[in-house]
Design a protein around this motif. Structure first.
Motif, PDB file in Angstrom:
ATOM      1  N   ALA A  27       0.825  -1.210   0.000  1.00 21.05           N
ATOM      2  CA  ALA A  27       0.000   0.000   0.000  1.00 21.05           C
ATOM      3  C   ALA A  27       0.858   1.258   0.000  1.00 21.05           C
ATOM      4  O   ALA A  27       0.544   2.234  -0.696  1.00 21.05           O
ATOM      5  N   ALA A  28       1.942   1.262   0.770  1.00 23.66           N
ATOM      6  CA  ALA A  28       2.804   2.443   0.851  1.00 23.66           C
ATOM      7  C   ALA A  28       3.435   2.772  -0.494  1.00 23.66           C
ATOM      8  O   ALA A  28       3.600   3.949  -0.845  1.00 23.66           O
ATOM      9  N   ASP A  31       0.665   4.183  -2.801  1.00 23.93           N
ATOM     10  CA  ASP A  31       0.173   5.499  -2.372  1.00 23.93           C
ATOM     11  C   ASP A  31       1.116   6.641  -2.724  1.00 23.93           C
ATOM     12  O   ASP A  31       0.740   7.811  -2.591  1.00 23.93           O
ATOM     13  N   THR A  32       2.321   6.343  -3.158  1.00 28.86           N
ATOM     14  CA  THR A  32       3.235   7.393  -3.621  1.00 28.86           C
ATOM     15  C   THR A  32       3.427   7.305  -5.139  1.00 28.86           C
ATOM     16  O   THR A  32       4.461   7.700  -5.665  1.00 28.86           O
ATOM     17  N   TRP A  54      -4.841   4.917  -8.337  1.00 31.68           N
ATOM     18  CA  TRP A  54      -4.913   5.279  -6.925  1.00 31.68           C
ATOM     19  C   TRP A  54      -5.429   4.076  -6.156  1.00 31.68           C
ATOM     20  O   TRP A  54      -5.918   3.102  -6.740  1.00 31.68           O
ATOM     21  N   ARG A  55      -5.309   4.133  -4.841  1.00 30.80           N
ATOM     22  CA  ARG A  55      -5.731   3.015  -3.990  1.00 30.80           C
ATOM     23  C   ARG A  55      -6.819   3.465  -3.031  1.00 30.80           C
ATOM     24  O   ARG A  55      -6.757   4.569  -2.475  1.00 30.80           O
ATOM     25  N   HIS A 130      -6.230  11.922  -3.804  1.00 30.73           N
ATOM     26  CA  HIS A 130      -4.892  11.332  -3.935  1.00 30.73           C
ATOM     27  C   HIS A 130      -3.942  12.314  -4.608  1.00 30.73           C
ATOM     28  O   HIS A 130      -2.786  12.454  -4.205  1.00 30.73           O
ATOM     29  N   PRO A 209       0.136  16.249  -2.374  1.00 32.24           N
ATOM     30  CA  PRO A 209       0.454  15.174  -1.445  1.00 32.24           C
ATOM     31  C   PRO A 209       1.751  15.458  -0.680  1.00 32.24           C
ATOM     32  O   PRO A 209       2.697  16.030  -1.247  1.00 32.24           O
TER      33      PRO A 209
END
Length: 214
Positions: A27-28, A31-32, A54-55, A130, A209
């Motif tokens: 996930a990390a 997410d970037t 995107w998540r 996001h 972000p």
């Protein structure tokens, strides 16, 4: 941390010690990311196309036009999705041991369509957030016609693997006396100076972000 691959096709074979299968690590990395690469078969051809991603929770989302051939193909067959970040150039004393520090994720499976209007709105709002946290509350939401013309696809993350390298030079002992610089040159994605549209409200850095401005 999860050390076992969720399936045979997700198992990291080359340098398996770099493999990670736990949801938090995967996930990390997602997410970037702003872009993913999707590989799929269409007829007798193999394609690999970039698209925004995107998540939300345990799923990756993409969107596109309802009449897109890509959209229909991804609903009819399995694909693989790749996300990668280059974090540094590893400069060794020998040409052979040069490397890169990186974080990557590969996801396998078949996308499903998000058809329920409320779920589609929620997913697209998450996409805006996001890219620009807090922006969804400031801009005009999609109209019914815009929603109808947009396909939103969801891919579960239950068949995913990450691969990471995040350390320094691995030179042979016999090369350590070569008089050349060795080490890591860090790299990162960073937002530049905003270029405002005429008549637009004032821009604030918090509209991006944290990983793009930190």
């Amino acid at each position: 941390m999860q050390h076992t691959a969720p399936s045979l096709r997700t198992r990291v074979r080359r340098k398996p010690q770099r493999g990670h299968y736990d949801p938090a690590t995967i996930a990390a990395i997602i997410d970037t990311a702003l872009i993913c690469q999707i590989a799929f078969n269409q007829g007798d051809s193999v394609h690999c196309l970039p698209t925004a991603c995107w998540r939300v929770g345990d799923a990756l989302y993409i969107h596109g036009a309802n009449n897109s051939r890509l959209t229909q193909t991804l609903l009819d067959s399995d694909c693989s999705v790749c996300i990668a970040h280059v974090d540094g150039l590893v400069m060794a004393r020998s040409a052979f041991h040069h490397s890169m520090n990186f974080r990557s994720v590969v996801i396998y499976g078949r996308f499903v369509a998000v058809n329920a209007p409320d779920e589609k709105k929620t997913a697209l709002t998450a996409f805006v957030e996001h890219v620009s946290p807090g922006r969804a509350a400031l801009v005009r939401p999609p109209s019914d016609a815009e929603l109808a013309g947009t396909a939103v696809l969801r891919l579960a993350l239950n068949e995913a693997a990450a691969k990471i390298r995040n350390w320094g030079v691995e030179d042979d002992a016999t090369d350590l006396d070569i008089p050349v610089w060795a080490g890591v040159v860090p790299l990162r994605q960073h937002a530049g100076q905003p270029e405002s549209d005429a008549g637009a409200a004032e821009f604030t850095p918090t509209a991006l972000p944290e990983w793009l401005i930190s």
